[in-house]
Design a protein around this motif. Structure first.
Motif, PDB file in Angstrom:
ATOM      1  N   ALA A  33     -39.243   9.399 -11.342  1.00 20.98           N
ATOM      2  CA  ALA A  33     -40.290   8.587 -10.719  1.00 20.98           C
ATOM      3  C   ALA A  33     -40.793   9.249  -9.437  1.00 20.98           C
ATOM      4  O   ALA A  33     -41.933   9.032  -9.028  1.00 20.98           O
ATOM      5  CB  ALA A  33     -39.754   7.192 -10.417  1.00 20.98           C
ATOM      6  N   GLN A  34     -39.956  10.085  -8.811  1.00 20.61           N
ATOM      7  CA  GLN A  34     -40.332  10.743  -7.567  1.00 20.61           C
ATOM      8  C   GLN A  34     -41.124  12.026  -7.779  1.00 20.61           C
ATOM      9  O   GLN A  34     -41.733  12.529  -6.855  1.00 20.61           O
ATOM     10  CB  GLN A  34     -39.081  11.060  -6.734  1.00 20.61           C
ATOM     11  CG  GLN A  34     -38.439   9.840  -6.102  1.00 20.61           C
ATOM     12  CD  GLN A  34     -37.728   8.950  -7.116  1.00 20.61           C
ATOM     13  OE1 GLN A  34     -37.124   9.448  -8.058  1.00 20.61           O
ATOM     14  NE2 GLN A  34     -37.817   7.648  -6.923  1.00 20.61           N
ATOM     15  N   GLY A  35     -41.098  12.606  -8.965  1.00 18.42           N
ATOM     16  CA  GLY A  35     -41.859  13.828  -9.215  1.00 18.42           C
ATOM     17  C   GLY A  35     -41.168  14.749 -10.195  1.00 18.42           C
ATOM     18  O   GLY A  35     -40.141  14.412 -10.786  1.00 18.42           O
ATOM     19  N   GLU A  36     -41.741  15.924 -10.373  1.00 16.66           N
ATOM     20  CA  GLU A  36     -41.183  16.910 -11.294  1.00 16.66           C
ATOM     21  C   GLU A  36     -39.827  17.392 -10.795  1.00 16.66           C
ATOM     22  O   GLU A  36     -39.658  17.654  -9.600  1.00 16.66           O
ATOM     23  CB  GLU A  36     -42.128  18.096 -11.444  1.00 16.66           C
ATOM     24  CG  GLU A  36     -43.411  17.733 -12.135  1.00 16.66           C
ATOM     25  CD  GLU A  36     -44.343  18.913 -12.300  1.00 16.66           C
ATOM     26  OE1 GLU A  36     -45.180  18.842 -13.196  1.00 16.66           O
ATOM     27  OE2 GLU A  36     -44.251  19.893 -11.531  1.00 16.66           O
ATOM     28  N   ILE A  37     -38.896  17.512 -11.720  1.00 21.74           N
ATOM     29  CA  ILE A  37     -37.547  17.930 -11.367  1.00 21.74           C
ATOM     30  C   ILE A  37     -37.209  19.284 -11.974  1.00 21.74           C
ATOM     31  O   ILE A  37     -36.648  20.147 -11.312  1.00 21.74           O
ATOM     32  CB  ILE A  37     -36.499  16.883 -11.810  1.00 21.74           C
ATOM     33  CG1 ILE A  37     -36.742  15.536 -11.114  1.00 21.74           C
ATOM     34  CG2 ILE A  37     -35.078  17.384 -11.567  1.00 21.74           C
ATOM     35  CD1 ILE A  37     -36.525  15.553  -9.604  1.00 21.74           C
ATOM     36  N   VAL A  38     -37.555  19.490 -13.238  1.00 19.55           N
ATOM     37  CA  VAL A  38     -37.136  20.723 -13.901  1.00 19.55           C
ATOM     38  C   VAL A  38     -38.211  21.205 -14.872  1.00 19.55           C
ATOM     39  O   VAL A  38     -38.860  20.405 -15.536  1.00 19.55           O
ATOM     40  CB  VAL A  38     -35.764  20.520 -14.610  1.00 19.55           C
ATOM     41  CG1 VAL A  38     -35.825  19.466 -15.677  1.00 19.55           C
ATOM     42  CG2 VAL A  38     -35.203  21.800 -15.163  1.00 19.55           C
ATOM     43  N   HIS A  39     -38.417  22.522 -14.877  1.00 22.92           N
ATOM     44  CA  HIS A  39     -39.334  23.174 -15.819  1.00 22.92           C
ATOM     45  C   HIS A  39     -38.530  24.131 -16.682  1.00 22.92           C
ATOM     46  O   HIS A  39     -37.802  24.970 -16.162  1.00 22.92           O
ATOM     47  CB  HIS A  39     -40.388  24.008 -15.078  1.00 22.92           C
ATOM     48  CG  HIS A  39     -41.385  23.224 -14.316  1.00 22.92           C
ATOM     49  ND1 HIS A  39     -42.378  23.829 -13.588  1.00 22.92           N
ATOM     50  CD2 HIS A  39     -41.572  21.889 -14.160  1.00 22.92           C
ATOM     51  CE1 HIS A  39     -43.128  22.898 -13.013  1.00 22.92           C
ATOM     52  NE2 HIS A  39     -42.649  21.718 -13.343  1.00 22.92           N
ATOM     53  N   PHE A  40     -38.690  24.032 -17.972  1.00 17.10           N
ATOM     54  CA  PHE A  40     -38.074  24.957 -18.920  1.00 17.10           C
ATOM     55  C   PHE A  40     -39.155  25.955 -19.326  1.00 17.10           C
ATOM     56  O   PHE A  40     -40.084  25.609 -20.043  1.00 17.10           O
ATOM     57  CB  PHE A  40     -37.550  24.201 -20.140  1.00 17.10           C
ATOM     58  CG  PHE A  40     -36.375  23.325 -19.823  1.00 17.10           C
ATOM     59  CD1 PHE A  40     -35.087  23.797 -19.995  1.00 17.10           C
ATOM     60  CD2 PHE A  40     -36.557  22.037 -19.337  1.00 17.10           C
ATOM     61  CE1 PHE A  40     -33.997  23.006 -19.691  1.00 17.10           C
ATOM     62  CE2 PHE A  40     -35.466  21.235 -19.038  1.00 17.10           C
ATOM     63  CZ  PHE A  40     -34.187  21.724 -19.211  1.00 17.10           C
ATOM     64  N   HIS A  41     -39.037  27.195 -18.849  1.00 18.66           N
ATOM     65  CA  HIS A  41     -40.088  28.183 -19.062  1.00 18.66           C
ATOM     66  C   HIS A  41     -39.844  29.100 -20.250  1.00 18.66           C
ATOM     67  O   HIS A  41     -40.791  29.664 -20.785  1.00 18.66           O
ATOM     68  CB  HIS A  41     -40.274  29.036 -17.802  1.00 18.66           C
ATOM     69  CG  HIS A  41     -40.822  28.244 -16.659  1.00 18.66           C
ATOM     70  ND1 HIS A  41     -42.068  27.645 -16.683  1.00 18.66           N
ATOM     71  CD2 HIS A  41     -40.289  27.916 -15.464  1.00 18.66           C
ATOM     72  CE1 HIS A  41     -42.276  27.011 -15.558  1.00 18.66           C
ATOM     73  NE2 HIS A  41     -41.214  27.152 -14.794  1.00 18.66           N
ATOM     74  N   SER A  42     -38.597  29.286 -20.626  1.00 13.33           N
ATOM     75  CA  SER A  42     -38.279  30.178 -21.741  1.00 13.33           C
ATOM     76  C   SER A  42     -36.942  29.752 -22.332  1.00 13.33           C
ATOM     77  O   SER A  42     -36.373  28.741 -21.912  1.00 13.33           O
ATOM     78  CB  SER A  42     -38.209  31.641 -21.261  1.00 13.33           C
ATOM     79  OG  SER A  42     -37.042  31.849 -20.481  1.00 13.33           O
ATOM     80  N   ASP A  43     -36.442  30.537 -23.240  1.00 12.78           N
ATOM     81  CA  ASP A  43     -35.148  30.233 -23.848  1.00 12.78           C
ATOM     82  C   ASP A  43     -34.003  30.376 -22.859  1.00 12.78           C
ATOM     83  O   ASP A  43     -32.897  29.911 -23.124  1.00 12.78           O
ATOM     84  CB  ASP A  43     -34.888  31.160 -25.039  1.00 12.78           C
ATOM     85  CG  ASP A  43     -35.814  30.869 -26.209  1.00 12.78           C
ATOM     86  OD1 ASP A  43     -36.423  29.774 -26.235  1.00 12.78           O
ATOM     87  OD2 ASP A  43     -35.931  31.732 -27.096  1.00 12.78           O
ATOM     88  N   HIS A  44     -34.263  31.018 -21.721  1.00 10.36           N
ATOM     89  CA  HIS A  44     -33.190  31.267 -20.760  1.00 10.36           C
ATOM     90  C   HIS A  44     -33.525  30.882 -19.323  1.00 10.36           C
ATOM     91  O   HIS A  44     -32.608  30.730 -18.520  1.00 10.36           O
ATOM     92  CB  HIS A  44     -32.804  32.754 -20.774  1.00 10.36           C
ATOM     93  CG  HIS A  44     -32.224  33.204 -22.062  1.00 10.36           C
ATOM     94  ND1 HIS A  44     -30.937  32.937 -22.437  1.00 10.36           N
ATOM     95  CD2 HIS A  44     -32.772  33.891 -23.089  1.00 10.36           C
ATOM     96  CE1 HIS A  44     -30.699  33.447 -23.633  1.00 10.36           C
ATOM     97  NE2 HIS A  44     -31.809  34.026 -24.052  1.00 10.36           N
ATOM     98  N   ASP A  45     -34.795  30.741 -18.964  1.00 15.29           N
ATOM     99  CA  ASP A  45     -35.158  30.518 -17.565  1.00 15.29           C
ATOM    100  C   ASP A  45     -35.653  29.100 -17.312  1.00 15.29           C
ATOM    101  O   ASP A  45     -36.547  28.603 -18.003  1.00 15.29           O
ATOM    102  CB  ASP A  45     -36.216  31.526 -17.121  1.00 15.29           C
ATOM    103  CG  ASP A  45     -35.658  32.937 -17.090  1.00 15.29           C
ATOM    104  OD1 ASP A  45     -34.533  33.116 -16.598  1.00 15.29           O
ATOM    105  OD2 ASP A  45     -36.342  33.857 -17.577  1.00 15.29           O
TER     106      ASP A  45
END
Length: 118
Positions: A33-45
């Motif tokens: 609710a406070q905002g973006e927490i995590v981005h999954f950019h690839s299979d490892h990053d």
């Protein structure tokens, strides 16, 4: 199943997180609710949004973790997932991030700067 997908699947079941489009436009994201927490950019990053206060508090530990890459001045840390233990580290840090954003919201942290995927 890749490590990132396994981590995403586990985190998607957390009640405080919901899937969203990442503001950077790359990969998949989870937000609170406070905002973006995590981005999954690839299979490892994976990029994780922490508050400035949380980064300062855990900086020595973050710098000591081989899976973690810090970018000076960024409120995001990057985790490179290589082994199952890296998923455990990510889950712990997501918990820290959620708590940090919930208990100590800071105006500058409300709108995250660009993640480290650039």
């Amino acid at each position: 199943m890749t490590l990132a997908l396994r981590a995403m699947t586990r985190l998607a079941n957390w009640p405080d997180l919901a899937e969203a489009r990442p503001s950077c436009g790359t990969g998949r994201a989870l937000r609170s609710a406070q905002g973006e927490i995590v981005h999954f950019h690839s299979d490892h990053d994976v990029d994780l949004h922490l508050t400035d206060r949380a980064i300062r508090r855990f900086e020595d530990h973050l710098k000591g973790a081989t899976a973690v890459r810090m970018v000076p001045g960024s409120r995001w840390v990057t985790l490179h997932l290589e082994v199952d233990a890296d998923i455990d580290l990510l889950l712990t840090l997501v918990s820290v991030a959620l708590q940090a954003h919930l208990t100590s919201p800071v105006a500058d942290d409300a709108v995250p700067a660009s993640c480290n995927d650039r």
